[in-house]
Design a protein around this motif. Structure first.
Motif, PDB file in Angstrom:
ATOM      1  N   LYS A  91       2.324   4.266  -3.851  1.00 57.28           N
ATOM      2  CA  LYS A  91       1.265   5.273  -3.930  1.00 57.28           C
ATOM      3  C   LYS A  91       0.740   5.488  -5.337  1.00 57.28           C
ATOM      4  CE  LYS A  91       1.473   5.959   0.466  1.00 57.28           C
ATOM      5  NZ  LYS A  91       0.422   5.351   1.335  1.00 57.28           N
TER       6      LYS A  91
ATOM      7  N   LYS B  45      -3.697   1.863  -6.753  1.00 58.25           N
ATOM      8  CA  LYS B  45      -4.754   1.500  -5.819  1.00 58.25           C
ATOM      9  C   LYS B  45      -4.935  -0.002  -5.953  1.00 58.25           C
ATOM     10  CE  LYS B  45      -9.708   2.049  -4.907  1.00 58.25           C
ATOM     11  NZ  LYS B  45     -10.979   2.664  -5.384  1.00 58.25           N
TER      12      LYS B  45
ATOM     13  N   SER C  43       0.815  -1.215   0.000  1.00 57.25           N
ATOM     14  CA  SER C  43       0.000   0.000   0.000  1.00 57.25           C
ATOM     15  C   SER C  43       0.851   1.269   0.000  1.00 57.25           C
ATOM     16  CB  SER C  43      -0.956   0.001   1.197  1.00 57.25           C
ATOM     17  OG  SER C  43      -1.900  -1.052   1.070  1.00 57.25           O
TER      18      SER C  43
END
Length: 470
Positions: A244, A247, A241
């Motif tokens: 960046k 998603k 995660s």
């Protein structure tokens, strides 16, 4: 994959019940010193992330909006990435926005039964399916058509001929120092990994990052997540995660709240499937499905969502097709309507939309006729299309109207109000419509025709109907 169960490590005890992919692992420990990293593991101090291939996909759907399609490449003709790519338009037309590819890695040959969950190389591509460039092309074309792509990740074990086995401390061992299969099982085709080993964890996380960067994928479905320590998932998903530019979607083939707390957005619905099968098999009352739904939803944090399915690759192999499980085409559609509308997000397993009638052994190629049963394909599209335009289906409050034969529920979110009726019997039923629902302020959810709900509504065998309040 196959099913394991038990504890893997001295410092963690996992007591779980799992009826899906994976195997049932048992306990083990490895006190031997950690050796230098295995060849190709990328866990040395000079490690750097791969360069980003392609442009990260900007249209990954919100969890509540996901409609997922599981691709068993071995059911396509040709049975490779190009065969799947040729059918992307048809997959998209169902209403799908996320594609899950079953394992695409080279399969081990030592002690092998040709299971795709027996991974020989975490950063390799199965030559039977094509090349890295072929995989990249498939991902790119899926993105161009508005669909995210997730890979299947197998964390619990590797093939016996995976290069990692040269680092014995990365694996569970017996008292004589021999690498072992997941304990307390009859399965011998894979070797159990040791999550006490920090270097193994680092190598695995880097291999997971590899595909995000090197093939531009959009996340993972994680095999047999219940048997891998939650703190590893936390470590891995936190690391992923931190990319960046992406998603990412995380689906756990597991059931625990700890997995959602570790970062998974989605987890499996083993109990819901069993209740669904029982209702259509005549061994459970329709109310059992509602009870199970409530129990499953309440078992995980509110940040998590259940993946709902009437079949998947494990079940198509062990239990049969939707046609056999739900007593024909109409029963299969009624079961899918329940998995799509009651709670969670729906899954379609490649082959179910065309009513493939037989079991599918996912260890072998099984050619499916994807032009069969266009009436079923149209019905799947219709069921999904109704879900996509109604927030009430995705997030609304559930109100159940108990009946001995019909699974009836209303879902509301703000001004959006829908009613779902599913006859769970293989015979026509006259359903007594609750007084508060009767009247002319409804429209048929599939045709938009205005409807006056009578005091009693006739539903054919395994018939289903949806209405939206005007």
């Amino acid at each position: 994959m196959k099913i394991y169960k038990n504890s893997l490590f001295l410092f963690i005890l996992l007591n779980i019940t799992l009826a899906g992919c994976g195997k049932k692992p048992g306990g083990g420990s490895n006190p031997t010193p950690t050796p230098s990293p295995a060849p190709g593991s990328g866990s040395g101090s000079a490690y750097t992330d791969p360069s980003q291939y392609g442009t990260p996909f900007s249209s990954v759907p919100a969890t509540k909006d996901i409609v997922m399609y599981e691709v068993n490449i071995r059911t396509f003709t040709p049975a490779n990435f190009q065969g799947v790519q040729a059918r992307l338009d048809s997959i998209k037309a169902l209403g799908v926005n996320v594609i899950w590819l079953m394992p695409t890695y080279p399969v081990g040959t030592v002690k092998s039964v040709n299971s795709p969950y027996c991974v020989k190389d975490y950063t390799g591509v199965n030559a039977d399916f094509g090349t890295l460039d072929d995989l990249r092309s498939l991902v790119t074309q899926a993105h161009n058509k508005g669909m995210a792509v997730i890979l299947d990740w197998v964390a619990n074990h590797t093939a016996w001929d995976n290069a990692w086995t040269s680092n014995k401390a990365w694996y569970l061992q017996d008292a004589s120092g021999n690498i072992i299969s997941p304990p307390n099982t009859t399965f011998s085709d894979v070797a159990a990994l040791n999550f006490n080993n920090a270097d193994m964890r680092t190598a695995m996380i880097r291999a997971m990052k590899y595909w995000v960067f090197n093939a531009n994928i959009d996340g993972y479905r994680c095999d047999f997540a219940d048997n891998v320590p939650a703190d590893f998932w936390k470590q891995a998903l936190d690391t992923l995660s931190n990319i960046k530019t992406h998603k990412l979607i995380y689906l756990a083939e597991g059931t625990t709240a700890a997995e959602i707390n570790s970062g998974f957005q989605l987890s499996y619905s083993f109990s819901y499937y069993n209740s669904l099968k029982g209702v259509f098999g005549g061994t459970a009352a329709p109310s059992a499905l509602v009870t199970t739904n409530t129990s499953e939803v309440n078992s995980i944090p509110a940040t998590g969502t259940k993946l709902r399915y009437s079949i998947n690759h494990d079940l198509a192999s062990s239990d049969g097709s939707t046609i056999s499980l739900y007593n024909g085409k109409q029963g299969a559609l009624a079961a899918f309507a329940l998995t799509t509308y009651m709670n969670g997000v729906p899954l379609i397993y490649s082959s179910q939309e065309v009513g493939y009638p037989n079991k599918i052994n996912f260890f072998a190629n099984v050619a499916v006729d994807y032009t069969a049963n266009p009436d079923m394909v149209a019905a799947y599209k219709q069921i999904i299309a109704f879900r996509k335009v109604h927030e009430a289906i995705k997030t609304g409050t559930l109100t159940v109207y108990n009946n001995a034969d019909v699974i009836a529920f209303e879902r509301t979110a703000g001004t959006d109000d829908v009613l779902v009726l599913v006859n769970a019997r293989n015979t026509a039923v006259n359903y007594p419509v609750p007084a508060q629902l009767q009247g002319g302020n409804w429209a048929n959810g599939y045709t938009n025709a205005t409807v006056t709900l009578p005091a009693q509504l006739s539903l054919p065998a395994y018939g289903y109907a949806v209405f939206k309040k005007l």
